[in-house]
Design a protein around this motif. Structure first.
Motif, mmCIF file in Angstrom:
data_model
loop_
_atom_site.group_PDB
_atom_site.id
_atom_site.type_symbol
_atom_site.label_atom_id
_atom_site.label_comp_id
_atom_site.label_asym_id
_atom_site.label_seq_id
_atom_site.Cartn_x
_atom_site.Cartn_y
_atom_site.Cartn_z
ATOM 1 N N HIS A 99 0.855 -1.196 0.000
ATOM 2 C CA HIS A 99 0.000 0.000 0.000
ATOM 3 C C HIS A 99 0.888 1.242 0.000
ATOM 4 N N SER A 101 1.645 5.124 0.685
ATOM 5 C CA SER A 101 1.194 6.242 1.508
ATOM 6 C C SER A 101 2.102 7.458 1.270
ATOM 7 N N GLU A 116 10.592 5.770 9.795
ATOM 8 C CA GLU A 116 9.292 5.095 9.866
ATOM 9 C C GLU A 116 8.720 5.148 11.284
ATOM 10 N N LYS A 130 -4.887 9.455 4.490
ATOM 11 C CA LYS A 130 -3.847 8.471 4.159
ATOM 12 C C LYS A 130 -3.365 7.769 5.433
ATOM 13 N N GLU A 134 -3.636 3.782 6.498
ATOM 14 C CA GLU A 134 -2.547 2.945 7.040
ATOM 15 C C GLU A 134 -3.038 2.193 8.278
ATOM 16 N N HIS A 135 -3.706 2.929 9.183
ATOM 17 C CA HIS A 135 -4.177 2.310 10.431
ATOM 18 C C HIS A 135 -5.181 1.197 10.149
ATOM 19 N N ARG A 138 -3.311 -1.882 9.130
ATOM 20 C CA ARG A 138 -2.553 -2.473 10.243
ATOM 21 C C ARG A 138 -3.456 -3.184 11.247
ATOM 22 N N TYR A 144 1.590 -7.011 5.256
ATOM 23 C CA TYR A 144 1.478 -5.797 4.428
ATOM 24 C C TYR A 144 2.812 -5.059 4.405
ATOM 25 N N ILE A 146 3.621 -1.011 3.877
ATOM 26 C CA ILE A 146 3.123 0.347 3.631
ATOM 27 C C ILE A 146 4.339 1.171 3.234
ATOM 28 N N ARG A 148 5.711 4.731 2.285
ATOM 29 C CA ARG A 148 5.444 6.177 2.258
ATOM 30 C C ARG A 148 6.387 6.831 1.257
ATOM 31 N N ILE A 212 6.188 -0.777 7.755
ATOM 32 C CA ILE A 212 6.210 0.526 7.067
ATOM 33 C C ILE A 212 7.621 0.807 6.545
#
Ligand SMILES: NC(=O)c1ccc[n+]([C@@H]2O[C@H](COP(=O)([O-])OP(=O)(O)OC[C@H]3O[C@@H](n4cnc5c(N)ncnc54)[C@H](OP(=O)(O)O)[C@@H]3O)[C@@H](O)[C@H]2O)c1
Length: 287
Positions: A99, A101, A116, A130, A134-135, A138, A144, A146, A148, A212
């Motif tokens: 994903h 971000s 991060e 955004k 993310e939350h 998670r 996953y 994420i 950024r 992340i």
């Protein structure tokens, strides 16, 4: 290996389409918003059941930073509910979600690159949605990534580089803010980095490196510096004036500093990242 890409007609989606031919071992399924609306749970379930993807790259998003201030519900629907729907279907189908971000989850109060682990504090609706996206991911799943990123530009879609080139063809002089510091990201470099994550995960599926990550090109600059370099590499003569943000008010507030620390990405995935200047020089404009 099947990799499903959402938002396939966006900048990142088109960059992924561009580089996909370099990876014959991957079967890419590119879904534009008309093929897969991430805000529609049933549509997500049907498409995932059909293609059974091992990985999903979510490049679909609501990205109109200023417009989001006046249509927060739409931004929420795409950036939060959409992310949630994808996380749920990925969790059910055992699909790893990548994903994308943004640096706009930060408020820009730091003066050294954001890691991060740094605290988030979005300054506007876009950044907040955004972060909420993310939350949502998670909370639903563990498998996953994420990623950024910041200041994405490319030959595709709408972005700062293309806006500068268009304005230069219409005007003799331009004013650009020089007190917001960040790093441009060539969408093609981001696309390659995402594929490198997939390849690494696919080769070492037991490695627990989910979480992340930051990714942009190397270095930092202001929007003014970025514009100056865009004109330099395109051999455009224009009177370019640096101005403070206070002289260019926008509906959404932006972080004054949003440089991302890429140490984790380079360490875990062995990714070599070009400087933003080198990457800009190599950007071909074909449309
Ligand atoms: N652009 C930047 O400067 C920047 C900076 C930091 C982070 N990011 C992040 O990087 C990612 C990629 O950005 P980008 O620049 O490639 O964005 P983009 O060019 O605006 O593309 C976004 C894509 O999402 C699609 N989309 C919108 N709503 C959708 C829905 N409900 N279902 C499926 N697709 C939908 C859009 O399709 P339609 O056009 O058909 O609506 C569009 O093709 C995003 O997550 C963004 O938040 C971008």
């Amino acid at each position: 290996m099947v990799v499903l890409v959402t938002g396939a007609n966006g900048q990142l989606g088109q960059a992924l389409q561009l580089v996909s031919g370099n990876y014959p071992e991957i079967s890419f399924v590119f879904c534009a918003s008309a093929d897969l609306d991430i805000t529609d749970k049933n549509n997500c379930a049907t498409v995932f059941a059909k293609y059974q993807p091992h990985y999903c790259i979510n490049s679909a998003a609501y990205t109109a930073v200023d417009k989001a201030e006046s249509e927060p519900e739409k931004a929420y629907l795409i950036n939060v509910v959409g992310a949630q729907n994808l996380a749920e279907v990925c969790q059910k189908q055992q699909t790893v979600l990548l994903h994308v971000s943004t640096d706009f989850v930060f408020d820009g109060s730091k003066t050294i690159p954001y890691t991060e682990e740094d605290s988030t504090n979005p300054m506007g609706v876009y950044g907040q949605t955004k972060l909420d996206g993310e939350h949502a991911i998670r909370e639903i799943m563990t498998e996953y990534y994420i990623i950024r990123t910041s200041w994405v530009y490319s030959q595709f879609g709408n972005n700062f580089m293309k806006t500068m080139l268009r304005l230069a063809s219409e005007r003799d002089s331009l004013s650009v803010v020089n007190d917001q510091i960040g790093t441009p990201t060539h969408a093609v470099d981001l696309a390659e980095a995402l594929i490198k994550i997939i390849q690494t995960n696919n080769q070492q599926p037991t490695t627990n490196n989910f979480g992340i990550y930051n990714f942009s090109n190397e270095g930092q600059c202001s929007w003014y510096d970025f514009a100056k370099k865009i004109f330099e590499v395109n051999h455009i003569n224009i009177n370019l004036l640096p101005i403070p943000t206070s002289n260019y008010p926008t509906p959404a507030k932006r972080p004054a500093y949003s440089v991302l620390d890429k140490g984790k990405m380079k360490r875990v995935f062995g990714i070599r990242i070009d400087s933003w200047e080198d990457s800009l020089k190599n950007t071909k404009i074909t449309n």
